[in-house]
Design an enzyme around this catalytic site. Structure first.
Site, PDB file in Angstrom:
ATOM      1  N   ASP A  32      -8.832   4.747   0.971  1.00 57.92           N
ATOM      2  CA  ASP A  32      -8.926   4.397  -0.345  1.00 57.92           C
ATOM      3  C   ASP A  32      -9.750   5.368  -1.040  1.00 57.92           C
ATOM      4  O   ASP A  32      -9.251   6.538  -1.041  1.00 57.92           O
ATOM      5  CB  ASP A  32     -10.039   3.088  -0.278  1.00 57.92           C
ATOM      6  CG  ASP A  32      -9.744   1.889  -1.212  1.00 57.92           C
ATOM      7  OD1 ASP A  32     -10.086   2.202  -2.280  1.00 57.92           O
ATOM      8  OD2 ASP A  32      -9.602   0.926  -0.717  1.00 57.92           O
ATOM      9  N   HIS A  94     -14.023   1.110  -5.715  1.00 57.48           N
ATOM     10  CA  HIS A  94     -13.073   0.440  -4.858  1.00 57.48           C
ATOM     11  C   HIS A  94     -13.076   0.447  -3.207  1.00 57.48           C
ATOM     12  O   HIS A  94     -13.087  -0.474  -2.421  1.00 57.48           O
ATOM     13  CB  HIS A  94     -11.464   0.941  -5.209  1.00 57.48           C
ATOM     14  CG  HIS A  94     -10.545  -0.145  -4.852  1.00 57.48           C
ATOM     15  ND1 HIS A  94      -9.609   0.049  -3.606  1.00 57.48           N
ATOM     16  CD2 HIS A  94      -9.796  -1.196  -5.521  1.00 57.48           C
ATOM     17  CE1 HIS A  94      -8.940  -0.799  -3.520  1.00 57.48           C
ATOM     18  NE2 HIS A  94      -8.722  -1.600  -4.562  1.00 57.48           N
ATOM     19  N   SER A 420      -6.309  -6.269  -2.789  1.00 60.10           N
ATOM     20  CA  SER A 420      -7.246  -5.268  -2.293  1.00 60.10           C
ATOM     21  C   SER A 420      -8.339  -5.855  -1.516  1.00 60.10           C
ATOM     22  O   SER A 420      -8.794  -5.230  -0.636  1.00 60.10           O
ATOM     23  CB  SER A 420      -7.725  -4.351  -3.532  1.00 60.10           C
ATOM     24  OG  SER A 420      -6.829  -3.156  -3.664  1.00 60.10           O
TER      25      SER A 420
END
Lengths: 637, 95
Positions: A32, A94, A420
């Site tokens: 990520d 994220h 996600s």
């Protein structure tokens, strides 16, 4: 996250969390944007040291690495030509969010803008984490992804979680499929995002059958706000909003304007610079138009607007999002938006109020498939049903590197949505199952998750989609994950890495293309190729060509992972316009790990596919007094 | 040189396992040396330059590497014994 463990039946002190010791001893690798090491979600309180087999490195300084965060490496621009290796700091957010969703430790008093308050925790709170940074602002380079997967396989992770992905590609040209195959060859479970390109069909990412492909759905928690139009209190529309400012006066009606009819360059999608003459007004903007919802709010605020009502496009129906807007707002459905537009047209001085209702638990229609969640059929391999599963991916609170709500707390969180967000839920749940069943293959864990999934919502009705209509099988796959049931599935459909070779030959890939995936010499002319649907997969995806009269025959093998002496009977929901037969119709096991094979015949009825119904669905279920082992069936005419 | 530098793009290159030796029982350095043999002749005389072209050398996910190359260099590489395929790196979005 503050609500999804409860929603998924994971509770402190009993049940699956207790049985699996909260995922202790399992290592989850996440590819990520990096990680906010030092965030309280990555505290190692209660987490033992990593297993001796762990070979990875944590490249933060020693005070930030601990028994929770055991691996951290940066692959962005880390080529040999660069001398500026740096630790995988998350400058985006994220990666911190996804990591903490998979395996964040308990953090009490988490909230964002005061909403969704509770104890934030990941799905496997005592599992270890290894962050492989592969994404920066511009996205994730697939050469870096491959390098990170190469390292993760070497390091000895047990589960890999990828909340990223591109368009469908043949598996030999898809680095995630290639890297995932290397992972499953080492017994590593591989969980990937299905993509956010829904609700169109054939919009999936990460379709390989050795990957768990995860779609997104809602929970029963709503960050509720309302739009009330005119003076009639009964004329109000439910919406969602994350930021619900207490100082906004919801009692005062404000003038209301439709963005598509105000300004120098009227723009229904509230494009930057488009709005004029909206000072002090509530502005109705439409989603889409290449503008993010947050940016629409920024444009309304720039132009002096007081608040925003955001309405969906038709394709997104009732699927709305709670986002962190810069001004008071509510996101309403397409149907509500049409009524608001109609009201604006009907009067010379339209008005509206925005009302905030805070965090509300109890949506009986949950889980609902999110509009954005990508849909099958799989383009790369239509004979494999994808997505495999859905899980919580809408309005998920998890760790974030910085405060989004001006809080002074060190424990900073954000609420965001996407496949996600659902992917690390499944990665964490897979870690729990791995902890409970260390000898199970990745395919067996996947089978357990799929065959025990829920197909009904909290109200006991079929799961719905963004239209509030029953979601089809290409939206839900096997259904919504049920972790406790997945831990005790009764039977599993297992597949070893070598079993994919006849399947890949059946896809008509060349020997060299297959070798790229499998890393071993393959000569298809010496292998008995199989049709895609013959792979021992826990679901069926059947294509019926027009005027096809010949039956299709497949076999499946199930392994008994329940009590030694078990008898299973057959329950079939035969898809519309199809005939089906299964032989035998009773499976009697006398030993644990005993395998039995059954045969399935599909035949199209006269006129199949000619009545305007292009797809149909059903299921094949083996049931005993204790277990239901369900395989969904998709048929495309 | 600047022009060449500007036209460099990262490619993922797949190659065959060498027939005469089992690379996976050898060191990472041996593997990289095998990969470097696919790099363009123009870099042959500069080990530093060769090394800087390889962005990633893969070991577990397959026999191949990511390298900064020009399209012309990729074309030249295609003629080398053991070359399988090459394509420009793709950027994948977060979801």
């Amino acid at each position: 996250t503050t609500h999804t463990p409860d929603f998924l039946g994971l509770h402190q002190g009993y049940g699956l969390w207790k049985q699996t010791n909260y995922g202790e001893g399992v290592i989850i690798g996440v590819l990520d944007t990096g990680i906010a090491a030092g965030h309280p979600s990555f505290s190692d309180e209660g987490v033992p040291p990593p297993p001796a087999r762990w070979k990875g490195k944590c490249e933060f300084n020693a005070t930030l690495c601990n028994n929770k965060l055991i691996g951290a490496k940066n692959f962005v621009g880390s080529g040999k030509g660069n001398t500026t290796d740096s630790p995988p700091v998350d400058n985006h957010g994220h990666g911190t969010h996804t990591s903490s969703t998979a395996a964040g430790n308990f953090v009490a008093g988490a909230s964002v803008f005061g909403e969704a308050n509770g104890t934030a925790v990941g799905m496997a709170p005592y599992a270890h984490l290894a962050m492989y940074k592969v994404c920066a602002g511009a996205g994730c380079a697939d050469g870096d992804i491959l390098a990170a997967l190469d390292a993760a396989v070497e390091d000895g992770v047990d589960v890999l979680s990828l909340s990223l992905g591109g368009e469908s590609l043949p598996f030999y040209d898809d680095v995630i499929a290639i890297g995932a195959f290397a992972a499953i060859q080492k017994g590593i479970f591989f969980s990937c995002a299905a993509g956010n390109s829904g609700p169109s069909y054939n919009s999936l990412s990460n379709e390989a059958p050795w990957i768990l492909t995860v779609g997104a759905s809602t929970t029963d928690r709503i960050l509720k706000s309302e739009a009330q139009i005119g003076d009639d209190k009964n004329n109000h529309f439910d919406g969602k909003s994350l930021s619900q400012p207490e100082d906004f006066d919801s009692t005062v009606s404000l003038p209301l304007a439709y963005a598509g009819s105000v300004g120098k360059q009227p723009s229904a999608s509230c494009k930057a610079g488009s709005l004029e003459n909206v000072e002090g007004k509530v502005v109705l903007c439409e989603t889409g138009g290449g503008v993010t919802n947050i940016a629409k709010g920024e444009e309304v605020k720039r132009a002096g607007g007081a608040a925003m009502i955001l309405m969906n496009q038709e394709t997104d129906g009732f699927s709305t999002l709670a986002e962190s807007h810069v001004l008071p707002s509510t996101h309403v459905s397409y149907a509500a938006g049409l009524q608001i537009k109609s009201y604006i047209r009907s009067t010379s001085s339209p008005t509206a109020k925005i009302l905030f209702n805070g965090t509300v638990i109890g949506d009986a229609l949950a889980p609902k498939v999110a509009s954005f969640s990508s849909r099958g059929p799989s383009s790369a391999s239509p004979g494999i049903l994808k997505p495999d599963i859905i899980g919580p991916g809408v309005s998920i609170l998890a760790a974030w590197p910085v405060a989004v709500d001006q809080t002074q707390s060190k424990a900073t969180f954000n609420i965001i949505s996407g496949t996600s967000m659902s992917t690390p839920h499944l990665s964490g749940i897979a870690a729990l199952l791995k902890s409970s069943h260390p000898d199970w293959s990745p395919a067996a864990i996947k089978s357990a998750i799929m065959t025990t999934a829920n197909v009904l919502n909290l109200a006991g009705k079929p799961i719905v989609d963004q239209r509030l209509e029953p979601a089809d099988i290409f939206a839900t796959g096997a259904g919504h994950v049920n972790p406790s049931k997945a831990n005790d599935p009764g039977l599993v459909y297992d597949t070893q890495p070598k079993d994919y070779i006849p399947y890949l030959c059946g896809l008509n890939y060349t020997d060299q293309q297959i070798q790229l995936i499998t890393k071993q010499a393959v000569i298809c002319s010496q292998v008995e190729a199989i049709p895609e649907a013959q792979l021992n997969y826990p679901s069926f995806s059947i294509k019926i060509r027009s005027n096809e009269t010949q039956s299709q025959y497949y076999t499946r093998t199930v392994r008994n992972v329940g009590p030694a002496s078990s008898t299973y009977n057959l329950d079939l929901l035969v898809p519309h316009k199809m005939g089906m037969s299964v032989n035998p119709q009773v499976l009697t096991f006398t030993e644990v790990n005993q395998e039995l094979t059954f045969h399935v015949e599909f035949s199209a009825e006269d006129g199949a596919g000619k009545d305007g119904v292009p797809i149909s669905q059903g299921y094949l279920r083996w049931f005993s007094d204790k277990y239901n082992v369900t395989s969904p069936i998709a048929v495309v005419f | 040189a600047q022009e060449e530098q500007n036209s460099l793009q990262t490619y993922i290159v797949w190659v065959e396992k060498p027939v005469s030796r089992n690379i996976f029982s050898q060191s990472q350095e041996d593997l990289e040396s095998w990969y470097q043999s696919f790099l363009p002749e123009t870099t042959v005389n500069s080990n530093e330059l060769k090394s800087s072209r390889i962005v990633h050398a893969y070991r577990n996910v397959g026999t191949g590497f990511a390298a900064k190359l020009t399209p012309e260099e990729v074309k030249a590489m295609e003629k080398k014994q053991g070359f399988v395929s090459a394509r420009p790196e793709r950027i994948l979005p977060l979801q």
